[in-house]
Design an enzyme around this catalytic site. Sequence first.
Site, PDB file in Angstrom:
ATOM      1  N   GLU A  99      -2.532  -9.144   2.729  1.00  0.00           N
ATOM      2  CA  GLU A  99      -2.890  -9.774   4.004  1.00  0.00           C
ATOM      3  C   GLU A  99      -4.395  -9.754   4.248  1.00  0.00           C
ATOM      4  O   GLU A  99      -4.889 -10.432   5.152  1.00  0.00           O
ATOM      5  CB  GLU A  99      -2.140  -9.086   5.156  1.00  0.00           C
ATOM      6  CG  GLU A  99      -2.683  -7.731   5.587  1.00  0.00           C
ATOM      7  CD  GLU A  99      -2.311  -6.564   4.679  1.00  0.00           C
ATOM      8  OE1 GLU A  99      -2.631  -5.416   5.048  1.00  0.00           O
ATOM      9  OE2 GLU A  99      -1.711  -6.789   3.604  1.00  0.00           O
ATOM     10  N   CYS A 122       0.843  -1.199   0.000  1.00  0.00           N
ATOM     11  CA  CYS A 122       0.000   0.000   0.000  1.00  0.00           C
ATOM     12  C   CYS A 122       0.883   1.256   0.000  1.00  0.00           C
ATOM     13  O   CYS A 122       1.589   1.509  -0.960  1.00  0.00           O
ATOM     14  CB  CYS A 122      -0.992  -0.043   1.157  1.00  0.00           C
ATOM     15  SG  CYS A 122      -2.375   1.120   0.959  1.00  0.00           S
ATOM     16  N   HIS A 127      -3.940  -4.838  -0.461  1.00  0.00           N
ATOM     17  CA  HIS A 127      -3.508  -5.413   0.819  1.00  0.00           C
ATOM     18  C   HIS A 127      -3.532  -6.930   0.709  1.00  0.00           C
ATOM     19  O   HIS A 127      -4.589  -7.549   0.867  1.00  0.00           O
ATOM     20  CB  HIS A 127      -4.427  -4.945   1.956  1.00  0.00           C
ATOM     21  CG  HIS A 127      -4.217  -3.533   2.341  1.00  0.00           C
ATOM     22  ND1 HIS A 127      -3.279  -3.142   3.265  1.00  0.00           N
ATOM     23  CD2 HIS A 127      -4.799  -2.392   1.902  1.00  0.00           C
ATOM     24  CE1 HIS A 127      -3.298  -1.826   3.403  1.00  0.00           C
ATOM     25  NE2 HIS A 127      -4.213  -1.353   2.579  1.00  0.00           N
TER      26      HIS A 127
END
Length: 198
Positions: free
Chosen positions: A182, A82, A180
Amino acid sequence: MSSPPPNLAILDLGYGNVESIRLGFARLGAEAVLVKDATLVGEVERLVLPGVGAAGYAMGRLEALGLVAALKARTKPLLGICLGMQLMFEESDEADATCLGLVPGRVRAMTAAPGRPVPHMGWTPIEQAHPEIGLENGDHVYFAHSFACDDGPATAARVTYGGPIPAALRQGHLWGAQFHPERSAEPGARYLKAFLSA
């Protein structure tokens, strides 16, 4: 006898999405340690530069911790997530910040339009994914950003949001994810696994 440097580390700037990134790697069986020492930044095998917040503040933290030169000198795999990906570029519209300059180009403020709010938040399908990064065309990944990097030779995947936006980059030892990983379920896990194999 000193212990060997860790295989995987996340740069700890004292803010951001560090714990969720650690958990994303842990789900793959990879333990990430937190580092903020310039020597370890150079020695660790794989390093993640996270980011949530503003470019100017993040660069200020890197400078205050004496990490800018170490990041610029690094030759082992480095993943920016990001804002971390945006910091790899030369400059940002956000506070007119000077960034790390590892990738040519500028990070520009996104423009809202009917049906296309800013920030761009939510799941968006990947296009033109490079085969080495673990993503496939049509994979939906999660975004949360108001600034976008210039499209260029380092772009390894795109999304369409009022035009093409780099979703990922790959240039030498540099990896970047505007999304993102994750928080991007199975496609994000594949992306992180590809980075672990770099």
